[in-house]
Write a protein that holds these residues in place. Structure first.
Motif, PDB file in Angstrom:
ATOM      1  N   GLU A  95       0.857  -1.185   0.000  1.00  0.00           N
ATOM      2  CA  GLU A  95       0.000   0.000   0.000  1.00  0.00           C
ATOM      3  C   GLU A  95       0.896   1.239   0.000  1.00  0.00           C
ATOM      4  O   GLU A  95       1.964   1.234   0.614  1.00  0.00           O
ATOM      5  CB  GLU A  95      -0.905   0.005   1.230  1.00  0.00           C
ATOM      6  CG  GLU A  95      -1.864  -1.169   1.290  1.00  0.00           C
ATOM      7  CD  GLU A  95      -2.893  -1.165   0.175  1.00  0.00           C
ATOM      8  OE1 GLU A  95      -3.142  -0.095  -0.413  1.00  0.00           O
ATOM      9  OE2 GLU A  95      -3.454  -2.234  -0.104  1.00  0.00           O
ATOM     10  N   PRO A  96       0.476   2.335  -0.650  1.00  0.00           N
ATOM     11  CA  PRO A  96       1.350   3.505  -0.774  1.00  0.00           C
ATOM     12  C   PRO A  96       1.779   4.091   0.563  1.00  0.00           C
ATOM     13  O   PRO A  96       2.887   4.583   0.701  1.00  0.00           O
ATOM     14  CB  PRO A  96       0.529   4.506  -1.577  1.00  0.00           C
ATOM     15  CG  PRO A  96      -0.843   3.971  -1.674  1.00  0.00           C
ATOM     16  CD  PRO A  96      -0.805   2.525  -1.323  1.00  0.00           C
ATOM     17  N   TRP A  97       0.921   4.035   1.568  1.00  0.00           N
ATOM     18  CA  TRP A  97       1.253   4.622   2.863  1.00  0.00           C
ATOM     19  C   TRP A  97       2.203   3.745   3.674  1.00  0.00           C
ATOM     20  O   TRP A  97       2.691   4.156   4.710  1.00  0.00           O
ATOM     21  CB  TRP A  97      -0.008   4.928   3.672  1.00  0.00           C
ATOM     22  CG  TRP A  97      -0.924   3.750   3.819  1.00  0.00           C
ATOM     23  CD1 TRP A  97      -0.854   2.775   4.774  1.00  0.00           C
ATOM     24  CD2 TRP A  97      -2.009   3.423   2.974  1.00  0.00           C
ATOM     25  NE1 TRP A  97      -1.840   1.846   4.570  1.00  0.00           N
ATOM     26  CE2 TRP A  97      -2.579   2.226   3.467  1.00  0.00           C
ATOM     27  CE3 TRP A  97      -2.571   4.018   1.855  1.00  0.00           C
ATOM     28  CZ2 TRP A  97      -3.667   1.615   2.870  1.00  0.00           C
ATOM     29  CZ3 TRP A  97      -3.657   3.396   1.277  1.00  0.00           C
ATOM     30  CH2 TRP A  97      -4.188   2.226   1.788  1.00  0.00           C
ATOM     31  N   LEU A  98       2.476   2.521   3.211  1.00  0.00           N
ATOM     32  CA  LEU A  98       3.417   1.637   3.893  1.00  0.00           C
ATOM     33  C   LEU A  98       4.816   1.709   3.286  1.00  0.00           C
ATOM     34  O   LEU A  98       5.730   1.045   3.767  1.00  0.00           O
ATOM     35  CB  LEU A  98       2.920   0.184   3.834  1.00  0.00           C
ATOM     36  CG  LEU A  98       1.600  -0.095   4.539  1.00  0.00           C
ATOM     37  CD1 LEU A  98       1.182  -1.538   4.321  1.00  0.00           C
ATOM     38  CD2 LEU A  98       1.701   0.228   6.019  1.00  0.00           C
ATOM     39  N   VAL A  99       4.969   2.503   2.255  1.00  0.00           N
ATOM     40  CA  VAL A  99       6.225   2.543   1.517  1.00  0.00           C
ATOM     41  C   VAL A  99       7.100   3.689   2.020  1.00  0.00           C
ATOM     42  O   VAL A  99       6.732   4.852   1.907  1.00  0.00           O
ATOM     43  CB  VAL A  99       5.955   2.672   0.000  1.00  0.00           C
ATOM     44  CG1 VAL A  99       7.237   2.837  -0.765  1.00  0.00           C
ATOM     45  CG2 VAL A  99       5.186   1.454  -0.489  1.00  0.00           C
ATOM     46  N   ALA A 155      10.631   2.987  -1.836  1.00  0.00           N
ATOM     47  CA  ALA A 155      10.280   3.626  -3.110  1.00  0.00           C
ATOM     48  C   ALA A 155      11.485   3.667  -4.048  1.00  0.00           C
ATOM     49  O   ALA A 155      11.355   3.393  -5.243  1.00  0.00           O
ATOM     50  CB  ALA A 155       9.737   5.034  -2.874  1.00  0.00           C
ATOM     51  N   TYR A 156      12.667   4.012  -3.501  1.00  0.00           N
ATOM     52  CA  TYR A 156      13.871   3.987  -4.339  1.00  0.00           C
ATOM     53  C   TYR A 156      14.139   2.576  -4.856  1.00  0.00           C
ATOM     54  O   TYR A 156      14.467   2.377  -6.029  1.00  0.00           O
ATOM     55  CB  TYR A 156      15.090   4.509  -3.572  1.00  0.00           C
ATOM     56  CG  TYR A 156      15.187   6.009  -3.507  1.00  0.00           C
ATOM     57  CD1 TYR A 156      15.456   6.763  -4.638  1.00  0.00           C
ATOM     58  CD2 TYR A 156      15.015   6.685  -2.296  1.00  0.00           C
ATOM     59  CE1 TYR A 156      15.543   8.155  -4.578  1.00  0.00           C
ATOM     60  CE2 TYR A 156      15.099   8.071  -2.221  1.00  0.00           C
ATOM     61  CZ  TYR A 156      15.361   8.788  -3.370  1.00  0.00           C
ATOM     62  OH  TYR A 156      15.446  10.160  -3.306  1.00  0.00           O
ATOM     63  N   ALA A 157      13.979   1.576  -3.991  1.00  0.00           N
ATOM     64  CA  ALA A 157      14.201   0.187  -4.422  1.00  0.00           C
ATOM     65  C   ALA A 157      13.224  -0.192  -5.525  1.00  0.00           C
ATOM     66  O   ALA A 157      13.615  -0.786  -6.544  1.00  0.00           O
ATOM     67  CB  ALA A 157      14.060  -0.758  -3.230  1.00  0.00           C
ATOM     68  N   ALA A 158      11.964   0.170  -5.355  1.00  0.00           N
ATOM     69  CA  ALA A 158      10.948  -0.179  -6.351  1.00  0.00           C
ATOM     70  C   ALA A 158      11.194   0.525  -7.683  1.00  0.00           C
ATOM     71  O   ALA A 158      11.080  -0.091  -8.747  1.00  0.00           O
ATOM     72  CB  ALA A 158       9.555   0.161  -5.807  1.00  0.00           C
ATOM     73  N   LYS A 178       0.181   1.480 -12.306  1.00  0.00           N
ATOM     74  CA  LYS A 178      -0.452   2.702 -12.800  1.00  0.00           C
ATOM     75  C   LYS A 178      -1.065   3.481 -11.631  1.00  0.00           C
ATOM     76  O   LYS A 178      -0.914   4.701 -11.546  1.00  0.00           O
ATOM     77  CB  LYS A 178      -1.513   2.384 -13.843  1.00  0.00           C
ATOM     78  CG  LYS A 178      -2.053   3.637 -14.496  1.00  0.00           C
ATOM     79  CD  LYS A 178      -2.412   3.414 -15.920  1.00  0.00           C
ATOM     80  CE  LYS A 178      -2.706   4.761 -16.546  1.00  0.00           C
ATOM     81  NZ  LYS A 178      -2.780   4.743 -17.943  1.00  0.00           N
ATOM     82  N   LEU A 179      -1.703   2.781 -10.715  1.00  0.00           N
ATOM     83  CA  LEU A 179      -2.304   3.433  -9.544  1.00  0.00           C
ATOM     84  C   LEU A 179      -1.229   3.930  -8.584  1.00  0.00           C
ATOM     85  O   LEU A 179      -1.259   5.076  -8.151  1.00  0.00           O
ATOM     86  CB  LEU A 179      -3.237   2.457  -8.823  1.00  0.00           C
ATOM     87  CG  LEU A 179      -3.838   2.964  -7.517  1.00  0.00           C
ATOM     88  CD1 LEU A 179      -4.772   4.137  -7.781  1.00  0.00           C
ATOM     89  CD2 LEU A 179      -4.574   1.830  -6.820  1.00  0.00           C
ATOM     90  N   ILE A 180      -0.263   3.092  -8.280  1.00  0.00           N
ATOM     91  CA  ILE A 180       0.732   3.424  -7.252  1.00  0.00           C
ATOM     92  C   ILE A 180       1.658   4.540  -7.719  1.00  0.00           C
ATOM     93  O   ILE A 180       2.035   5.405  -6.924  1.00  0.00           O
ATOM     94  CB  ILE A 180       1.508   2.175  -6.790  1.00  0.00           C
ATOM     95  CG1 ILE A 180       2.088   2.377  -5.391  1.00  0.00           C
ATOM     96  CG2 ILE A 180       2.633   1.803  -7.724  1.00  0.00           C
ATOM     97  CD1 ILE A 180       1.115   2.296  -4.308  1.00  0.00           C
ATOM     98  N   LEU A 181       2.045   4.548  -8.974  1.00  0.00           N
ATOM     99  CA  LEU A 181       2.928   5.606  -9.463  1.00  0.00           C
ATOM    100  C   LEU A 181       2.227   6.956  -9.398  1.00  0.00           C
ATOM    101  O   LEU A 181       2.838   7.960  -9.037  1.00  0.00           O
ATOM    102  CB  LEU A 181       3.421   5.306 -10.879  1.00  0.00           C
ATOM    103  CG  LEU A 181       4.409   4.147 -10.993  1.00  0.00           C
ATOM    104  CD1 LEU A 181       4.729   3.862 -12.465  1.00  0.00           C
ATOM    105  CD2 LEU A 181       5.692   4.404 -10.214  1.00  0.00           C
ATOM    106  N   SER A 182       0.941   6.979  -9.710  1.00  0.00           N
ATOM    107  CA  SER A 182       0.182   8.230  -9.580  1.00  0.00           C
ATOM    108  C   SER A 182       0.118   8.672  -8.126  1.00  0.00           C
ATOM    109  O   SER A 182       0.299   9.851  -7.819  1.00  0.00           O
ATOM    110  CB  SER A 182      -1.235   8.052 -10.120  1.00  0.00           C
ATOM    111  OG  SER A 182      -1.206   7.814 -11.502  1.00  0.00           O
TER     112      SER A 182
END
Length: 152
Positions: free
Chosen positions: A20-24, A29-32, A58-62
Protein backbone atom coordinates in the motif's frame (compact mmCIF):
# COMPACT_ATOMS: atom_id res chain seq x y z
CA UNK A 1 32.09 -8.19 -18.09
CA UNK A 2 28.61 -7.91 -16.61
CA UNK A 3 26.19 -10.68 -17.35
CA UNK A 4 22.70 -9.78 -18.56
CA UNK A 5 19.74 -10.21 -16.26
CA UNK A 6 18.36 -13.70 -16.60
CA UNK A 7 14.85 -12.67 -15.55
CA UNK A 8 13.38 -9.40 -16.77
CA UNK A 9 10.10 -9.76 -14.89
CA UNK A 10 8.85 -8.42 -11.57
CA UNK A 11 8.94 -11.85 -9.89
CA UNK A 12 10.28 -11.57 -6.33
CA UNK A 13 10.49 -7.75 -6.32
CA UNK A 14 9.05 -5.12 -3.97
CA UNK A 15 6.59 -4.23 -6.66
CA UNK A 16 5.31 -7.79 -6.99
CA UNK A 17 4.34 -7.63 -3.30
CA UNK A 18 2.12 -4.63 -4.11
CA UNK A 19 2.57 -2.67 -0.85
CA UNK A 20 0.00 0.00 0.00
CA UNK A 21 1.35 3.51 -0.77
CA UNK A 22 1.25 4.62 2.86
CA UNK A 23 3.42 1.64 3.89
CA UNK A 24 6.22 2.54 1.52
CA UNK A 25 9.22 4.35 2.98
CA UNK A 26 11.48 6.43 0.78
CA UNK A 27 14.02 3.60 0.81
CA UNK A 28 11.42 1.14 -0.46
CA UNK A 29 10.28 3.63 -3.11
CA UNK A 30 13.87 3.99 -4.34
CA UNK A 31 14.20 0.19 -4.42
CA UNK A 32 10.95 -0.18 -6.35
CA UNK A 33 11.80 2.50 -8.91
CA UNK A 34 15.21 0.95 -9.43
CA UNK A 35 13.56 -2.43 -10.04
CA UNK A 36 11.80 -0.86 -13.01
CA UNK A 37 15.00 0.85 -14.16
CA UNK A 38 16.91 -2.43 -14.17
CA UNK A 39 14.27 -4.69 -15.69
CA UNK A 40 13.63 -2.12 -18.44
CA UNK A 41 17.38 -1.53 -18.91
CA UNK A 42 16.63 2.15 -18.30
CA UNK A 43 13.82 2.21 -20.81
CA UNK A 44 15.54 0.34 -23.63
CA UNK A 45 13.62 -2.94 -23.13
CA UNK A 46 9.93 -3.62 -22.83
CA UNK A 47 8.84 -4.55 -19.33
CA UNK A 48 6.79 -7.73 -19.38
CA UNK A 49 4.30 -7.61 -16.53
CA UNK A 50 0.95 -9.19 -15.86
CA UNK A 51 -2.28 -7.20 -15.81
CA UNK A 52 -2.50 -7.11 -12.00
CA UNK A 53 0.98 -5.57 -11.62
CA UNK A 54 0.33 -3.19 -14.53
CA UNK A 55 -2.87 -1.91 -12.87
CA UNK A 56 -1.10 -1.69 -9.51
CA UNK A 57 1.81 0.28 -10.97
CA UNK A 58 -0.45 2.70 -12.80
CA UNK A 59 -2.30 3.43 -9.54
CA UNK A 60 0.73 3.42 -7.25
CA UNK A 61 2.93 5.61 -9.46
CA UNK A 62 0.18 8.23 -9.58
CA UNK A 63 -0.19 8.04 -5.79
CA UNK A 64 3.55 8.23 -5.19
CA UNK A 65 3.92 11.17 -7.56
CA UNK A 66 1.29 13.10 -5.64
CA UNK A 67 2.87 12.26 -2.27
CA UNK A 68 6.41 13.16 -3.37
CA UNK A 69 5.24 16.40 -4.96
CA UNK A 70 3.47 17.38 -1.73
CA UNK A 71 6.70 16.58 0.16
CA UNK A 72 8.74 18.63 -2.35
CA UNK A 73 10.75 15.45 -2.98
CA UNK A 74 11.59 16.08 -6.62
CA UNK A 75 14.17 13.30 -6.50
CA UNK A 76 11.55 10.57 -6.05
CA UNK A 77 9.07 12.44 -8.24
CA UNK A 78 11.65 12.34 -11.05
CA UNK A 79 12.17 8.61 -10.52
CA UNK A 80 8.41 8.05 -10.69
CA UNK A 81 8.25 10.01 -13.95
CA UNK A 82 11.00 7.82 -15.41
CA UNK A 83 9.18 4.65 -14.34
CA UNK A 84 5.89 5.88 -15.79
CA UNK A 85 7.65 6.69 -19.05
CA UNK A 86 9.44 3.32 -19.21
CA UNK A 87 6.15 1.50 -18.56
CA UNK A 88 4.31 3.49 -21.23
CA UNK A 89 2.09 5.40 -18.78
CA UNK A 90 2.52 8.58 -20.76
CA UNK A 91 -0.52 10.26 -19.21
CA UNK A 92 1.17 10.05 -15.80
CA UNK A 93 4.57 11.09 -17.14
CA UNK A 94 3.10 14.01 -19.10
CA UNK A 95 1.17 15.39 -16.13
CA UNK A 96 4.00 15.12 -13.59
CA UNK A 97 6.80 16.31 -15.86
CA UNK A 98 4.87 19.58 -16.21
CA UNK A 99 4.69 19.86 -12.41
CA UNK A 100 8.39 18.99 -12.06
CA UNK A 101 9.37 21.73 -14.49
CA UNK A 102 7.45 24.27 -12.41
CA UNK A 103 9.93 23.60 -9.59
CA UNK A 104 13.12 23.91 -11.61
CA UNK A 105 15.22 26.83 -10.41
CA UNK A 106 16.42 29.65 -12.72
CA UNK A 107 19.96 28.24 -12.73
CA UNK A 108 18.58 24.89 -13.97
CA UNK A 109 18.80 22.81 -10.80
CA UNK A 110 16.00 20.88 -9.17
CA UNK A 111 16.00 21.25 -5.37
CA UNK A 112 16.99 18.16 -3.42
CA UNK A 113 14.77 16.69 -0.71
CA UNK A 114 14.84 18.10 2.79
CA UNK A 115 18.05 17.02 4.51
CA UNK A 116 19.88 16.10 1.31
CA UNK A 117 23.61 15.61 1.84
CA UNK A 118 23.33 16.65 5.49
CA UNK A 119 25.79 13.91 6.41
CA UNK A 120 28.51 15.32 4.14
CA UNK A 121 27.97 19.08 4.42
CA UNK A 122 29.89 20.76 7.23
CA UNK A 123 29.69 24.29 8.63
CA UNK A 124 32.96 25.57 7.17
CA UNK A 125 32.06 24.40 3.66
CA UNK A 126 31.69 26.97 0.90
CA UNK A 127 27.99 27.80 0.32
CA UNK A 128 28.21 27.00 -3.40
CA UNK A 129 29.68 23.57 -2.64
CA UNK A 130 26.93 22.88 -0.08
CA UNK A 131 24.26 23.94 -2.57
CA UNK A 132 25.76 21.61 -5.17
CA UNK A 133 25.85 18.67 -2.76
CA UNK A 134 22.23 19.25 -1.67
CA UNK A 135 20.89 19.37 -5.22
CA UNK A 136 23.13 17.50 -7.65
CA UNK A 137 21.43 14.08 -7.44
CA UNK A 138 17.94 15.50 -7.83
CA UNK A 139 19.12 17.63 -10.75
CA UNK A 140 20.63 14.60 -12.50
CA UNK A 141 17.53 12.48 -11.87
CA UNK A 142 15.30 15.37 -12.99
CA UNK A 143 17.24 15.67 -16.25
CA UNK A 144 17.03 11.90 -16.78
CA UNK A 145 13.26 12.09 -16.20
CA UNK A 146 12.98 14.80 -18.84
CA UNK A 147 15.11 12.77 -21.26
CA UNK A 148 13.08 9.60 -20.66
CA UNK A 149 9.92 11.54 -21.32
CA UNK A 150 11.31 13.15 -24.48
CA UNK A 151 12.43 9.80 -25.87
CA UNK A 152 8.93 8.29 -25.71
Amino acid sequence: GLRPFSDLTLRGTWISRQPEPWLVSHDVAYAATHEIFYISDFGSKEVVIDDANRKYLKLILSSWAEIYCEESNYDLLSEVIMCASYLGFLDIANFWVTILLEHQRPDGHFPGPSGSASDIIHEDMDERRGNFLRNYHTTIVGCLALLSFDST
